[in-house]
Design a protein around this motif. Structure first.
Motif, mmCIF file in Angstrom:
data_model
loop_
_atom_site.group_PDB
_atom_site.id
_atom_site.type_symbol
_atom_site.label_atom_id
_atom_site.label_comp_id
_atom_site.label_asym_id
_atom_site.label_seq_id
_atom_site.Cartn_x
_atom_site.Cartn_y
_atom_site.Cartn_z
ATOM 1 N N THR A 154 12.158 -7.702 59.864
ATOM 2 C CA THR A 154 11.443 -6.940 60.893
ATOM 3 C C THR A 154 12.396 -6.058 61.698
ATOM 4 O O THR A 154 12.073 -4.906 62.037
ATOM 5 N N GLU A 158 2.581 -2.207 68.442
ATOM 6 C CA GLU A 158 2.355 -3.378 67.584
ATOM 7 C C GLU A 158 3.685 -3.969 67.119
ATOM 8 O O GLU A 158 3.844 -5.205 67.073
ATOM 9 N N HIS A 179 4.933 -7.748 67.964
ATOM 10 C CA HIS A 179 5.311 -8.650 66.871
ATOM 11 C C HIS A 179 6.778 -9.084 67.007
ATOM 12 O O HIS A 179 7.118 -10.250 66.779
ATOM 13 N N TRP A 180 7.621 -8.126 67.408
ATOM 14 C CA TRP A 180 9.048 -8.432 67.573
ATOM 15 C C TRP A 180 9.268 -9.447 68.700
ATOM 16 O O TRP A 180 10.044 -10.399 68.554
ATOM 17 N N SER A 211 7.046 -11.606 69.782
ATOM 18 C CA SER A 211 6.485 -12.889 69.355
ATOM 19 C C SER A 211 7.447 -13.616 68.421
ATOM 20 O O SER A 211 7.646 -14.835 68.541
ATOM 21 N N LEU A 212 8.050 -12.882 67.477
ATOM 22 C CA LEU A 212 9.006 -13.499 66.568
ATOM 23 C C LEU A 212 10.232 -14.030 67.316
ATOM 24 O O LEU A 212 10.696 -15.150 67.048
#
Length: 846
Positions: free
Chosen positions: A289, A113, A117-118, A120-121
């Motif tokens: 993050t 996850e 997320h990383w 996507s950012l």
């Protein structure tokens, strides 16, 4: 050294272990590596065994650990997380396998996850940055008067190509193609794909468009390709809707990212402000993050070594427990295996320790188990002797209690290497390199080395010995990087009255060219390197030296076969294999060595010899050939000592007699024994047929109090469970005939094979001299400092690359062949039935 001379005495044991103490007991055995387990469930497949599910669980956990390790190494490439040596047994037992499995599953989901997320950012941040650059770099196109100037220009194209994937987000749509007649397309494309993109735009638009490009200084990271990518902003003005759609499809094909670029200044500034604000917000989120991700992966990395060791040990224990037999009536596990005899007490203590740790109600029991199987071979080695043992076992594993040639190889291998590589300078470089590897062995052992450096690191001690012996032989050859060393002053001198030199203390009559009375103390006199007949002198010496060393080593190999036969009490091999082989070898080639030393011991320049016309150095090859071709004839100029003719005839007779001696008695005696036992039992097992026929070491007890005949009878009487077959005298006779022919022909070919010592030594010396004279001396003759420096670099590079690397590898391989083929085949691993002792050990599975 005793354990290296013959393998450690082994015993087969049977263990009765309580079910609750099985895991703890196997863990203790794996810590010390004392027991080689036998598989008691060979009739079951891997999926039918009791602990196959546990092995599958460990394999899945190892997959999860590898995935976590990839993520950790991606963030911390320079840190090491696999230092298993620092993991203690208490730490390993502090966590159970099921708890670790659940924990790894949770960590895998969490890390996946975080990675999604990383990515996507980062993708969103990159799109904002690209849009920002499009707005900033494309704004200068809309200054006053620029649009009118663009209609008068044409675009020009050239370059290279690459491709990227298109990622169009809903908030980043291309410019609307229906609002005005002049269409505008803006975006970002990878820099390598830009030249081809320019050419295709020009061909599609037929020159009816205006293209402007501006390279982005910032480098973006492509998550899919795992590499840095440089990009460029492009702005294309084209007329018409259809042409705009074609160019838009071309951008999609090249993986270009299209962004909105308003032609209105107020709208453009407003959009730039929105993009900048969103970029600042996402930079804050990315930083937070990233910190959390680094912290999480750092905590995982700190535990990777512990978890990997835990899973690896549990999988090994499951494998071992699958080899045990479970007695359901008594609720115990039964294990069988081999262990060194001197380790029985420690093995018993490990059994009691396992029961204590697991709090078992029933104590484990160890008992000796009688087995007809051949025990495994185990030699205790250390970091110095292990490389020599590996060299020997590359040829084959010794039979149980068979004599091990590794203890002789420690000296003979580097010495034979040095005979071919003798040079003080080259040996010194090799010693320095080996000393560096030894002094920093702990530091280098923790690093991951490439294949060549790892090979050198593993053999650092043999390289040191090869360098030391090369220093010695180089001192004998009197060579230092191909230059003769005049350490003690030459004992010869040249004079004008003769073309030959004479000894400085024996030059009263210079025309006689008498040798010096006091010779050079160590090695060859340096004047031989300048003499016109120096090469002939060196060739004669090195060729004879090669024969002497070869015969000595082969005779030693035959003598070691006697030690094996005596240890296993095989009288047939002593009287009908060893004795005829020793007689044949020494009657021919031993005699050749003797006359070499006799020829060296005679002073051919003495007064008595000078007055005798027949006193001249004979050709030893002619003596040996004449010994066979014309046994009763020996010219006076070939005679070295009194009675030489009679001695040669006797030696020839002994050599001829030894051939049928090797061939006939052993098969006939075995046939006689069989006939004597045939009355009591009509069939003889294969065990008897090979018991005294072949020189193997398959004896579990070593020395026996029974005679060979009694042992053979007992074997026949106790072989009712063995498949029986008729005694085949023809097969035994053919087998013995093959061995006889092989030895007779091999005695000649193996002796000639040792001439490689002379050939390699000559090649090494001549190459050193050629590199020195043609490169270094040639550069010095130019009287130019730069030429001398350049010549020295070339000479040093050739010395390291050719002489110290290629020549050393060649000498190493030739020394290896001499030990495997010429030496070890006389006594070692004649049947190839040895098997290595492989105990259950956690160290060996890492």
């Amino acid at each position: 050294m005793t354990c290296l001379f013959r393998s450690v005495e082994m015993v087969k044991v049977r263990l009765f272990i309580d079910r609750s103490a099985a895991r703890a007991t196997l863990e203790g055995i794996g810590e010390h590596g004392l027991l080689q387990l036998e598989d008691l469930n060979q009739n079951k497949s891997e999926f039918q065994r009791s602990f196959s599910s546990g092995i599958r669980q460990c394999l899945e956990m190892q997959r999860k650990l590898r995935a976590l390790e990839v993520d950790v190494r991606e963030c911390f490439p320079s840190r090491s997380f696999n230092n298993n040596d620092s993991v203690s047994r208490e730490e390993l037992n502090s966590i159970t396998l099921d708890e670790l499995d659940r924990h790894l599953s949770n960590l895998e989901e969490t890390v996946q996850e975080m990675n999604m997320h990383w990515k996507s950012l980062n993708s969103h941040r990159q799109q904002l940055l690209e849009h920002h650059y499009v707005l900033v770099l494309g704004s200068h196109l809309f200054r006053p008067g620029y649009l009118s100037l663009m209609s008068e220009e044409s675009s020009h194209v050239n370059g290279n190509a690459s491709s990227m994937n298109v990622k169009l987000k809903p908030n980043y749509t291309p410019v609307d193609m229906e609002t005005t007649f002049l269409r505008l397309i803006a975006g970002v494309i990878s820099l390598p794909a830009l030249p081809l993109f320019q050419r295709l735009v020009f061909r599609i638009a037929r020159g009816n468009c205006l293209c402007r490009f501006s390279e982005i200084e910032e480098v973006f990271y492509d998550e899919e390709k795992k590499e840095n990518v440089r990009s460029s902003v492009f702005v294309i003005f084209c007329p018409g809707k259809e042409l705009g759609l074609k160019i838009q499809k071309l951008c999609e094909a090249f993986g270009a990212h299209l962004y909105h670029l308003p032609d209105d200044e107020i709208t453009r500034r407003s959009l730039l402000a929105q993009v900048s604000n969103r970029l600042q917000d996402i930079e804050t989120v990315v930083g937070t993050t990233h910190s959390q991700r680094l912290q999480t992966l750092s905590e995982i990395g700190a535990k990777l070594a512990l978890w990997s060791e835990k899973v690896l040990r549990e999988k090994a224990i499951f494998h071992c427990m699958n080899m045990l037999n479970y007695d359901t009536s008594r609720n115990i596990y039964i294990a069988e295996g081999w262990t060194p005899k001197d380790e029985l007490e420690q093995l018993e203590s490990l059994l009691h320790e396992g029961c204590r740790l697991s709090r078992a109600q029933v104590s484990s029991v160890l008992e000796h188990h009688v087995s007809d199987n051949v025990p495994p071979t185990y030699f205790r080695t250390n970091k110095f002797t292990v490389v020599f043992q590996n060299i020997v076992e590359s040829y084959g594993v010794a039979s149980y209690r068979e004599l091990n040639p590794a203890c002789f190889t420690i000296i003979t291998f580097p010495f034979l290497f040095a005979v071919m590589f003798g040079d003080v300078g080259h040996g010194l470089l090799m010693c320095l390199f080996a000393l560096y590897l030894i002094l920093f062995e702990k530091k280098l052992g923790r690093k991951t080395l490439n294949e060549i450096l790892q090979f050198c690191y593993d053999g650092r001690y043999i390289i040191l010995l090869m360098g030391i012996f090369s220093l010695y032989t180089g001192l004998i050859y009197n060579e230092f990087f191909g230059v003769a060393m005049n350490l003690f002053g030459s004992r010869w001198k040249f004079n004008s009255s003769s073309n030959f030199a004479c000894g400085i203390d024996n030059c009263v009559d210079s025309s006689q060219s008498l040798p010096p009375r006091n010779i050079y103390p160590i090695g060859f006199d340096p004047i031989w390197s300048q003499a016109s007949n120096g090469l002939t002198f060196f060739n004669s010496y090195k060729m004879k030296l090669s024969i002497v060393l070869g015969v000595f080593q082969m005779v030693m190999g035959i003598f070691l076969s006697y030690l094996n036969a005596r240890y296993f009490q095989r009288s047939l091999d002593i009287y009908h294999v060893f004795l005829p082989q020793m007689i044949f070898m020494n009657a021919i080639f031993g005699y050749l060595v003797i006359i070499i030393f006799v020829k060296w011991s005679i002073n051919w320049n003495s007064t008595s010899c000078q007055s005798n016309p027949s006193c001249s150095p004979p050709d030893l090859k002619q003596i040996l050939i004449g010994m066979f071709m014309n046994p009763g004839y020996l010219p006076l100029d070939m005679q070295l000592f009194r009675g030489q003719k009679i001695v040669q005839i006797l030696l020839l007779v002994c050599a001829i007699v030894s051939v049928p001696w090797m061939l006939l008695p052993k098969p006939l005696i075995l046939r006689k024994r069989y006939k004597r036992l045939e009355n009591s039992q009509p069939f003889v097992s294969r065990e008897f047929r090979h018991s005294d026929h072949e020189m193997n070491g398959n004896s579990n007890t070593g020395h026996s109090s029974e005679s060979e005949e009694e042992a053979a009878e007992s074997k026949v009487k106790s072989s009712s469970s063995i498949e029986k077959e008729e005694f085949d005298f023809g097969e035994i006779f053919v087998h013995q005939m093959i061995h006889t022919i092989e030895f007779v022909l091999g005695a000649v070919s193996n002796t000639a094979s040792y001439l490689r010592l002379w050939a390699l030594s000559l090649a090494h010396s001549e190459l050193s001299e050629v590199f020195l004279e043609k490169v270094l001396y040639g550069a010095m003759a130019l009287n130019n400092s730069f030429a001398v420096f350049l010549g020295f670099l070339v000479w040093f590079g050739l010395t390291i690359g050719v002489l110290c690397l290629m020549e050393s590898l060649s000498a190493f391989l030739h020394a290896l062949r001499l030990h495997w083929v010429e030496f070890q085949n006389k006594f070692y691993n004649l049947q190839g039935d040895g098997r290595k002792f492989v105990p259950f050990s956690f160290k060996s599975i890492k």
